[in-house]
Design a protein around this motif. Structure first.
Motif, PDB file in Angstrom:
ATOM      1  N   PHE A   1      12.311  75.785 120.684  1.00 37.81           N
ATOM      2  CA  PHE A   1      13.442  75.879 121.597  1.00 37.81           C
ATOM      3  C   PHE A   1      13.088  76.655 122.864  1.00 37.81           C
ATOM      4  CE2 PHE A   1      16.743  78.772 123.116  1.00 37.81           C
ATOM      5  CZ  PHE A   1      17.574  77.847 123.727  1.00 37.81           C
ATOM      6  N   ARG A   2      12.462  77.820 122.692  1.00 34.58           N
ATOM      7  CA  ARG A   2      12.177  78.661 123.855  1.00 34.58           C
ATOM      8  C   ARG A   2      11.244  77.961 124.844  1.00 34.58           C
ATOM      9  NH1 ARG A   2      13.184  84.134 124.134  1.00 34.58           N
ATOM     10  NH2 ARG A   2      14.354  85.026 122.389  1.00 34.58           N
ATOM     11  N   GLN A   3      10.268  77.228 124.330  1.00 33.97           N
ATOM     12  CA  GLN A   3       9.358  76.505 125.216  1.00 33.97           C
ATOM     13  C   GLN A   3      10.120  75.498 126.070  1.00 33.97           C
ATOM     14  OE1 GLN A   3       6.479  74.845 122.475  1.00 33.97           O
ATOM     15  NE2 GLN A   3       5.009  76.486 122.883  1.00 33.97           N
ATOM     16  N   ARG A   4      11.005  74.707 125.435  1.00 38.44           N
ATOM     17  CA  ARG A   4      11.759  73.686 126.179  1.00 38.44           C
ATOM     18  C   ARG A   4      12.782  74.327 127.108  1.00 38.44           C
ATOM     19  NH1 ARG A   4       8.546  71.863 122.193  1.00 38.44           N
ATOM     20  NH2 ARG A   4       8.293  69.588 122.232  1.00 38.44           N
ATOM     21  N   TYR A   5      13.422  75.382 126.628  1.00 35.33           N
ATOM     22  CA  TYR A   5      14.421  76.052 127.454  1.00 35.33           C
ATOM     23  C   TYR A   5      13.771  76.632 128.712  1.00 35.33           C
ATOM     24  CZ  TYR A   5      18.155  79.237 128.847  1.00 35.33           C
ATOM     25  OH  TYR A   5      19.124  79.897 129.563  1.00 35.33           O
ATOM     26  N   ALA A   6      12.622  77.266 128.537  1.00 41.09           N
ATOM     27  CA  ALA A   6      11.913  77.850 129.681  1.00 41.09           C
ATOM     28  C   ALA A   6      11.489  76.758 130.663  1.00 41.09           C
ATOM     29  CB  ALA A   6      10.700  78.635 129.198  1.00 41.09           C
ATOM     30  N   LYS A   7      11.015  75.648 130.131  1.00 38.15           N
ATOM     31  CA  LYS A   7      10.614  74.542 131.000  1.00 38.15           C
ATOM     32  C   LYS A   7      11.810  74.018 131.788  1.00 38.15           C
ATOM     33  CE  LYS A   7       8.355  69.996 130.931  1.00 38.15           C
ATOM     34  NZ  LYS A   7       7.668  68.981 130.086  1.00 38.15           N
TER      35      LYS A   7
ATOM     36  N   VAL B   1      16.620  71.278 122.136  1.00 39.79           N
ATOM     37  CA  VAL B   1      17.768  72.184 122.176  1.00 39.79           C
ATOM     38  C   VAL B   1      18.800  71.769 121.123  1.00 39.79           C
ATOM     39  CG1 VAL B   1      19.703  72.986 123.597  1.00 39.79           C
ATOM     40  CG2 VAL B   1      17.410  72.809 124.585  1.00 39.79           C
ATOM     41  N   LYS B   2      18.971  70.474 120.942  1.00 41.00           N
ATOM     42  CA  LYS B   2      19.913  69.960 119.942  1.00 41.00           C
ATOM     43  C   LYS B   2      19.502  70.397 118.537  1.00 41.00           C
ATOM     44  CE  LYS B   2      21.910  65.579 118.350  1.00 41.00           C
ATOM     45  NZ  LYS B   2      23.307  66.073 118.333  1.00 41.00           N
TER      46      LYS B   2
ATOM     47  N   SER C   1      18.758  86.604 122.735  1.00 47.50           N
ATOM     48  CA  SER C   1      19.083  86.420 124.150  1.00 47.50           C
ATOM     49  C   SER C   1      18.002  85.624 124.874  1.00 47.50           C
ATOM     50  CB  SER C   1      19.280  87.746 124.883  1.00 47.50           C
ATOM     51  OG  SER C   1      19.563  87.508 126.245  1.00 47.50           O
ATOM     52  N   VAL C   2      18.425  84.471 125.425  1.00 42.85           N
ATOM     53  CA  VAL C   2      17.491  83.622 126.152  1.00 42.85           C
ATOM     54  C   VAL C   2      17.837  83.569 127.624  1.00 42.85           C
ATOM     55  CG1 VAL C   2      17.037  82.199 124.156  1.00 42.85           C
ATOM     56  CG2 VAL C   2      18.861  81.544 125.709  1.00 42.85           C
ATOM     57  N   SER C   3      18.884  84.251 128.039  1.00 38.69           N
ATOM     58  CA  SER C   3      19.319  84.140 129.421  1.00 38.69           C
ATOM     59  C   SER C   3      18.509  85.071 130.304  1.00 38.69           C
ATOM     60  CB  SER C   3      20.796  84.451 129.526  1.00 38.69           C
ATOM     61  OG  SER C   3      21.073  85.728 129.002  1.00 38.69           O
TER      62      SER C   3
END
Length: 354
Positions: free
Chosen positions: A255-261, A280-281, A352-354
């Motif tokens: 998730f973090r890899q895709r979110y960061a991208k 993310v889903k 926290s990913v924001s």
């Protein structure tokens, strides 16, 4: 009204959507690939007259609309690559439509968000009953409804369930699942096949289809694909829960890899968007993130396609960077990235990913 794919559907964590289609042909006419222009026009008129039971239908002659409009209809999965002469579209949410003179004279189609084989089939047959009050449909006692394709003979019914099964694929269970589905006379087809490694989440979306329309009656065929879909749904949820419990860092890393991208990119292709949305889903399904719904994510598969973004570019004034402004393809990538980033703004997890 909002398009159907923005609505919340049953079991939409695994089942993205359900499409039900009935194929019908008028008696005493050749199939579309063989008929004359006069017969083609005659069939169009007969079907349009018979559609008066639904006042929300609009007749669209596809030869008279723009290439951009055609692309938008394809992006909504209303049109396929096959030649289709005209379209009856219910504009309330576009979940109900009829194709005229495609491979068959009439195809009645119903979309549903989530898992809804029975409801989609019921709505199709309600419309079919209205059409048959005014049209003489080709059929025989021995073969059922006559269609241009052998696999559609019989009921003319086809149900497609779009399903997201990352845990099944990553666990190596897909071969076993395919053997089970074959016994159920159903099969899986990749929707976004990718040559990338298994960790490309584009590879985890499939259409579950029935093999043919002549085995058993209509109720049997609906029950058959519902049974297969339910098995996939339960199996995916079970494996996902086990995987998330035993490998939370691995799932969170995906998730973090895709979110960061997503949040740090400027130009994303549609293939990249599908991979990001799907990952993310899965994070949401594994209960590692919050702040977004499955309905939001499912709608993004449609809302980030070129046709939608091109429509937005032509309808709303956007301010692009100078080098992007001169290239339409770059504009679409830039807008796609902005749409994803705006939709992902509320996502959080326990770290926290924001």
């Amino acid at each position: 009204m909002q398009p159907w794919f923005t609505e919340k559907g049953k079991d939409d964590d695994v089942i993205l959507s359900t499409r039900v289609r009935l194929a019908r042909n008028l008696a005493d006419f050749m199939f579309p690939s063989k008929m004359s222009d006069d017969d083609s026009s005659r069939i169009r008129s007969l079907i349009y007259d018979a559609s008066s039971f639904n006042q929300n239908y609009s007749l669209i002659d596809l030869d008279s609309i723009s290439a951009a409009s055609i692309r938008l209809l394809k992006d909504k999965n209303i049109l396929s690559s096959e030649k289709c002469q005209s379209l009856l579209l219910d504009g309330r949410s576009e979940k109900s439509f009829c194709l005229i003179n495609e491979s068959d004279h009439l195809k009645i189609v119903e979309f549903s968000p989530g898992f809804d084989c029975e409801g989609g089939a019921r709505r199709c047959y309600e419309k079919d009953a209205h059409f048959q009050e005014k049209l003489q449909i080709a059929g025989s006692f021995e073969m059922g409804y006559l269609t241009s394709r052998l696999r559609d003979l019989g009921s003319g019914l086809k149900i497609s369930v779009r399903i997201f099964i990352p845990a099944i694929v990553l666990s190596g269970r897909l071969k076993e699942i395919n053997a089970f589905l074959e016994d159920k006379q159903t099969f899986l087809t990749p929707v976004y096949p990718s040559d990338a490694a298994n960790a490309d989440f584009s590879n985890f979306i499939f259409d579950l289809n029935s093999t043919n329309a002549f085995s058993g009656n209509e109720l049997d065929q609906v029950a058959q694909i519902e049974s297969a879909g339910t098995y996939l749904l339960k199996t995916e949820r079970k494996i996902s829960a086990e995987f998330a419990d035993n490998n939370p860092t691995v799932v969170l890393n995906f998730f973090r890899q895709r979110y960061a991208k997503a949040m740090n990119s400027l130009l994303l292709s549609y293939d990249e968007a599908v991979d990001i949305i799907s990952c993310v889903k899965w994070g949401l399904s594994c209960k590692l993130i919050k702040g977004i719904s499955h309905a939001d994510l499912n709608s993004m598969y449609f809302g980030t396609k070129d046709g939608y973004l091109d429509y937005m570019c032509n309808s709303i004034s956007f301010s692009f960077e100078p080098d992007v402004k001169s290239d339409v393809n770059l504009q679409l990538k830039r807008l796609r990235t902005a749409v994803i980033q705006q939709t992902f703004e509320g996502i959080t997890n326990e770290k926290s990913v924001s």
